[in-house]
Design an enzyme around this catalytic site. Structure first.
Site, PDB file in Angstrom:
ATOM      1  CB  CYS A 114     -43.482  41.405 -17.306  1.00 29.04           C
ATOM      2  SG  CYS A 114     -44.754  42.615 -17.780  1.00 29.04           S
ATOM      3  CG  ASP A 115     -44.961  36.556 -17.423  1.00 23.27           C
ATOM      4  OD1 ASP A 115     -45.566  37.606 -17.192  1.00 23.27           O
ATOM      5  OD2 ASP A 115     -45.483  35.599 -18.005  1.00 23.27           O
ATOM      6  CE  LYS A 116     -40.770  32.903 -17.112  1.00 26.54           C
ATOM      7  NZ  LYS A 116     -42.002  33.516 -17.642  1.00 26.54           N
ATOM      8  CB  CYS A 159     -51.408  40.468 -19.080  1.00 27.16           C
ATOM      9  SG  CYS A 159     -50.470  40.658 -20.611  1.00 27.16           S
ATOM     10  CB  SER A 179     -49.369  31.441 -20.281  1.00 29.72           C
ATOM     11  OG  SER A 179     -49.951  32.677 -19.961  1.00 29.72           O
ATOM     12  CG  ASP A 225     -43.033  35.054 -20.658  1.00 30.63           C
ATOM     13  OD1 ASP A 225     -41.969  35.686 -20.756  1.00 30.63           O
ATOM     14  OD2 ASP A 225     -43.174  34.086 -19.902  1.00 30.63           O
TER      15      ASP A 225
END
Length: 612
Positions: A122-124, A195, A517, A81
């Site tokens: 990570c995000d998704k 992150c 975010s 992202d």
């Protein structure tokens, strides 16, 4: 008694061809009675959170085989992202969640796998795999790649802890020199891993612990630390045990839908509120509950948000605290432990690794265990050496952070705030609700009123902010950026970061039907539902309209009469619910297909074949 799914392709004369193909993958006669475990990896060199996963799938596979199973690895896609941010690449981020869930379903059902280990980060990717696990409802263990070490840099004689957001904010701040921006850029993301703050990736990996689908430490153990290897090793053995428990003993407590029950979702959301997790987690938790046919809605989240305090603040809410600090304070099990002491958890939910969540907390919470093994585990520290290699260091903190009055994790009696880190707001501007990360909102602007500055794309808002056209007291409204209207529900990290760099982080509000975010802070209100493209009131806001935000009372209102709103709605119905400005946006067939079935954020932006 359940029958191993894999017998469909491994037993019977008519499956001679399938067995022949299995043999070509390395299987032998002795393997055909064993559980076939899918190792669902997500390695890619595009994403720092996944760059170190290449060999970890085979690490898990070897442990599965040592435990008596057959391991078969495949890969899903993974979008970064941060790299996709600020351009049309972000249109693909949220839709990739559905693609990941579908691809896991396709592979597991096509090959009749019995169980799976999901290696996400990570995000998704974690949400997509979580959705798939609840959709398929076969034994599943999650083990993520782990968080990145926080960046460290010495500037002007002072040491700073950094992350991705610091680099973005610095780049837009004219007062910071090119040399300092470059120094920050080179130091912000020093290692492999997700992150380093409580952004979306780490939030979701923490929530898998509360759901009971991953091992203790999954959300907080650094990607670089040798201790993380144990999670992968244990996951390989654990999944074989879970498969045998279900298929050979008819133990439904080995299944995701039994483990991740409504009570477990309440636990996960309670944790999310207490730790001030990303607002994206709301979207993903709702979507996962939908896949598991669990009646968990925005109303449940609203109810929890009114009684759960904020017990931890991590970057971006507190810029000098990162996941490595949360781990030192006892990680997720210790946050759950404090919630448990306050009577805010369902202790009796089963987990993949313990009979109940309560049992797990009693063993793993550093404030109630005498185990030196557990205490040593949570002393795992950053190595301070830039690397893309997993398990490459074994540094330890000298002491744990057990201060529950002033430490990184607080007790219910000494919270950062009595109100939790997330809140659901409702009113005529968002009839079905919207979300704000209150952990990142300064107390001075918990109540805010101001004139609307209306933008019909993220790009237009960024241009205005950078041109100093947005002033203190304004309410920035960014619409037609929802799941359908975007399409893809872009993250608004650049507008919020630029507001901060312009000194407006505590002087403006931002409202959108898009999302934020996990790195966003400030009075940033997202997921406005219904979205503009679905006829939401956010599509009726006009330049200069007064908007009232009241977080303590959970309201958000457009100061326009119902008569005027009805007139505007009739006018908009005639025009169609589309942006008035032509946007330079390449919406491909793939994105149009997603938009055609996407629901608004209050339903998790899941697909609904009945959507028109």
């Amino acid at each position: 008694m359940p029958v191993y799914r894999s017998r469909t392709t491994t037993h019977g004369r008519n499956m001679a061809g399938a067995r022949g193909l299995w043999r070509a993958t390395g299987m032998k006669d002795s393997d055909f009675g064993k559980p076939i475990i899918a190792v669902v990896n997500s390695f890619t060199q595009f994403v720092p959170g996944h760059v170190h996963l290449k060999d970890l799938g085979q690490l898990v596979a070897r442990e599965i085989e040592a435990a008596g199973g057959v391991a078969k690895e495949f890969n899903t896609i993974a979008v970064d992202d941060g790299i996709a941010m600020g351009h049309d690449g972000m249109l693909y981020s949220l839709p990739s969640r559905e693609l990941i869930a579908d691809s896991v379903e396709y592979m597991v059902n096509a090959h009749c796998a019995d169980a799976m280990v999901c290696i996400s980060n990570c995000d998704k990717i974690t949400p997509g795999m979580l959705m798939a696990s609840l959709r398929l409802n076969i034994p599943t263990v999650f083990v993520s790649g782990g968080p990145m070490e926080a960046g460290k840099v010495v500037m002007h004689g002072k040491t700073h802890a950094l992350d991705l957001v610091d680099a973005m904010v610095a780049a837009a701040d004219d007062k910071i020199s090119d040399e300092d921006v470059q120094t920050i850029e080179r130091s912000a993301c020093p290692t492999c891993g997700s992150c380093s703050g409580m952004f979306t990736a780490n939030s979701m990996n923490c929530l898998t612990e509360a759901l009971g689908l991953s091992l203790p430490g999954n959300g907080s153990t650094l990607a670089t630390h040798l201790d993380r290897k144990r999670l992968f090793v244990e996951a390989g053995h654990l999944i074989v045990d879970l498969a045998r428990r279900y298929y050979e003993q008819d133990d439904v407590k080995a299944l995701p839908r039994t483990i991740a029950s409504k009570q477990a979702f309440e636990n996960a959301m309670t944790l999310d509120i207490a730790m001030g997790g990303s607002t994206n987690t709301v979207l993903h938790i709702l979507a996962a509950a939908h896949e598991g046919e669990i009646d968990f809605t925005m109303a449940d989240i609203d109810a929890l948000s009114r009684r759960v305090p904020c017990l931890s603040k991590v970057a971006p809410a507190k810029s000098d605290v990162h996941m490595e600090d949360v781990h030192r304070a006892g990680g997720i099990m210790s946050i759950l432990g404090e919630l448990d002491k306050g009577g805010l958890l369902n202790r009796d939910c089963p987990t993949v690794h313990a009979e109940t969540l309560g049992d797990a907390i009693d063993r793993w919470d550093i404030t109630r265990t005498n185990s030196e093994t557990v205490r040593k585990f949570y002393r795992a520290a950053p190595g301070g050496i830039p690397t893309q290699v997993a398990f490459s260091q074994e540094a330890r903190w000298d002491e744990l952070d057990t201060d529950r009055e002033n430490g990184v994790i607080r007790s219910v009696e000494h919270p950062f705030s009595k109100d939790g880190g997330l809140a659901v707001l409702k009113g005529n501007l968002a009839i079905d609700g919207c979300i704000v990360k209150t952990a990142g909102v300064d107390e001075s602007i918990l109540k805010f009123s101001g004139p609307a500055r209306v933008f019909e794309s993220q790009d237009a808002s960024v241009k205005a902010i950078l041109a100093n056209e947005v002033k203190a007291g304004d309410v920035v409204v960014i619409r037609y950026e929802g799941p359908k209207g975007g399409p893809g529900m872009q993250e608004m990290l650049y507008p919020t970061s630029y507001l901060k760099s312009k000194g407006l982080g505590k002087a403006c509000a931002l409202i959108t039907d898009g999302r934020f975010s996990g790195g966003t802070s400030g009075l940033s209100i997202g997921h406005a539902s219904p979205e503009a493209a679905n006829g939401g009131t956010i599509g009726l806001v006009r330049e200069g309209d007064m908007i009232d935000i009241d977080i303590p009372n959970r309201t958000i209102s457009l100061r326009v009469s119902e008569t005027e709103l009805a007139a505007r709605r009739a006018e908009q119905d005639a025009k169609g619910w589309y942006p008035t400005e032509v946007r330079k946006r390449n919406v491909t067939t793939a994105l149009k297909a997603y938009a055609a079935f996407a629901t608004s954020a209050d339903r998790g932006a899941v697909r609904d074949l009945n959507v028109r």
